[in-house]
Design a protein around this motif. Sequence first.
Motif, PDB file in Angstrom:
ATOM      1  N   LYS A  35       0.872  -1.173   0.000  1.00 11.19           N
ATOM      2  CA  LYS A  35       0.000   0.000   0.000  1.00 11.19           C
ATOM      3  C   LYS A  35       0.908   1.222   0.000  1.00 11.19           C
ATOM      4  CE  LYS A  35      -3.964  -2.254   1.611  1.00 11.19           C
ATOM      5  NZ  LYS A  35      -4.351  -2.924   0.419  1.00 11.19           N
ATOM      6  N   ASN A  36       1.438   1.491  -1.176  1.00 17.39           N
ATOM      7  CA  ASN A  36       2.500   2.464  -1.327  1.00 17.39           C
ATOM      8  C   ASN A  36       2.224   3.275  -2.595  1.00 17.39           C
ATOM      9  OD1 ASN A  36       5.037   3.301  -2.620  1.00 17.39           O
ATOM     10  ND2 ASN A  36       6.069   2.218  -0.958  1.00 17.39           N
ATOM     11  N   LYS A  37       2.287   4.588  -2.494  1.00 15.80           N
ATOM     12  CA  LYS A  37       1.970   5.433  -3.639  1.00 15.80           C
ATOM     13  C   LYS A  37       2.966   5.266  -4.779  1.00 15.80           C
ATOM     14  CE  LYS A  37      -0.701   8.822  -1.104  1.00 15.80           C
ATOM     15  NZ  LYS A  37      -0.860  10.224  -0.713  1.00 15.80           N
ATOM     16  N   GLU A  38       4.211   4.999  -4.459  1.00 15.02           N
ATOM     17  CA  GLU A  38       5.200   4.800  -5.516  1.00 15.02           C
ATOM     18  C   GLU A  38       4.879   3.535  -6.320  1.00 15.02           C
ATOM     19  OE1 GLU A  38      10.008   4.861  -6.266  1.00 15.02           O
ATOM     20  OE2 GLU A  38       9.254   4.845  -4.209  1.00 15.02           O
ATOM     21  N   VAL A  39       4.460   2.495  -5.649  1.00 15.75           N
ATOM     22  CA  VAL A  39       4.087   1.254  -6.320  1.00 15.75           C
ATOM     23  C   VAL A  39       2.854   1.492  -7.203  1.00 15.75           C
ATOM     24  CG1 VAL A  39       3.283  -1.112  -5.969  1.00 15.75           C
ATOM     25  CG2 VAL A  39       5.140  -0.206  -4.566  1.00 15.75           C
ATOM     26  N   LEU A  77       2.668  11.135  -8.487  1.00 19.12           N
ATOM     27  CA  LEU A  77       3.957  11.677  -8.895  1.00 19.12           C
ATOM     28  C   LEU A  77       4.351  12.862  -8.014  1.00 19.12           C
ATOM     29  CD1 LEU A  77       6.257  11.716 -11.016  1.00 19.12           C
ATOM     30  CD2 LEU A  77       4.783  13.167 -12.409  1.00 19.12           C
ATOM     31  N   PHE A  78       3.369  13.615  -7.577  1.00 18.22           N
ATOM     32  CA  PHE A  78       3.613  14.822  -6.787  1.00 18.22           C
ATOM     33  C   PHE A  78       3.484  14.581  -5.278  1.00 18.22           C
ATOM     34  CE2 PHE A  78       1.690  15.825 -10.892  1.00 18.22           C
ATOM     35  CZ  PHE A  78       2.769  16.460 -11.484  1.00 18.22           C
ATOM     36  N   TYR A  88      10.753   9.464 -12.783  1.00 15.29           N
ATOM     37  CA  TYR A  88       9.295   9.419 -12.882  1.00 15.29           C
ATOM     38  C   TYR A  88       8.752  10.658 -13.598  1.00 15.29           C
ATOM     39  CZ  TYR A  88       9.527   5.644  -9.402  1.00 15.29           C
ATOM     40  OH  TYR A  88       9.800   4.478  -8.734  1.00 15.29           O
ATOM     41  N   TYR A  89       9.321  11.834 -13.293  1.00 15.19           N
ATOM     42  CA  TYR A  89       8.895  13.052 -13.980  1.00 15.19           C
ATOM     43  C   TYR A  89       9.160  12.938 -15.478  1.00 15.19           C
ATOM     44  CZ  TYR A  89       8.124  15.736  -9.679  1.00 15.19           C
ATOM     45  OH  TYR A  89       7.653  16.198  -8.481  1.00 15.19           O
ATOM     46  N   GLN A  90      10.342  12.439 -15.822  1.00 11.94           N
ATOM     47  CA  GLN A  90      10.682  12.280 -17.236  1.00 11.94           C
ATOM     48  C   GLN A  90       9.738  11.292 -17.921  1.00 11.94           C
ATOM     49  OE1 GLN A  90      14.845  11.281 -17.413  1.00 11.94           O
ATOM     50  NE2 GLN A  90      15.480  13.241 -16.549  1.00 11.94           N
TER      51      GLN A  90
END
Length: 104
Positions: A35-39, A77-78, A88-90
């Motif tokens: 439960k991770n936003k990056e995942v 992303l933010f 990730y931005y790229q």
Amino acid sequence: MHKYLQEFTLCLQEKRFYDAHEALEAAWFPRRFEKNKEVKLLKGFINAAVSFELIKRGRDKQSKKVWANYLKYRPYLFEIDSQYQNSYYQLSRLVETIKPKSRH
């Protein structure tokens, strides 16, 4: 993770969207239950690649549904703090440049 992101990027640039999906899924799959936003952001990028592949196959309606999943996860992303933030931005910029060409 860096190698997966590089492979994903290369595949997108070469319009090998199925391969892009596979490349990033290799990093996401072992962590998919976290439960991770990056995942979840990784899942979003995978969905973007799937959406583009569906367009290549003439399945525009299904593509739009999958694209909606990318849009759902893109705001993470933010909200994350990651050593891969710049990558990730790229990736997000790259995905957004492919999107108009794909009739979304």
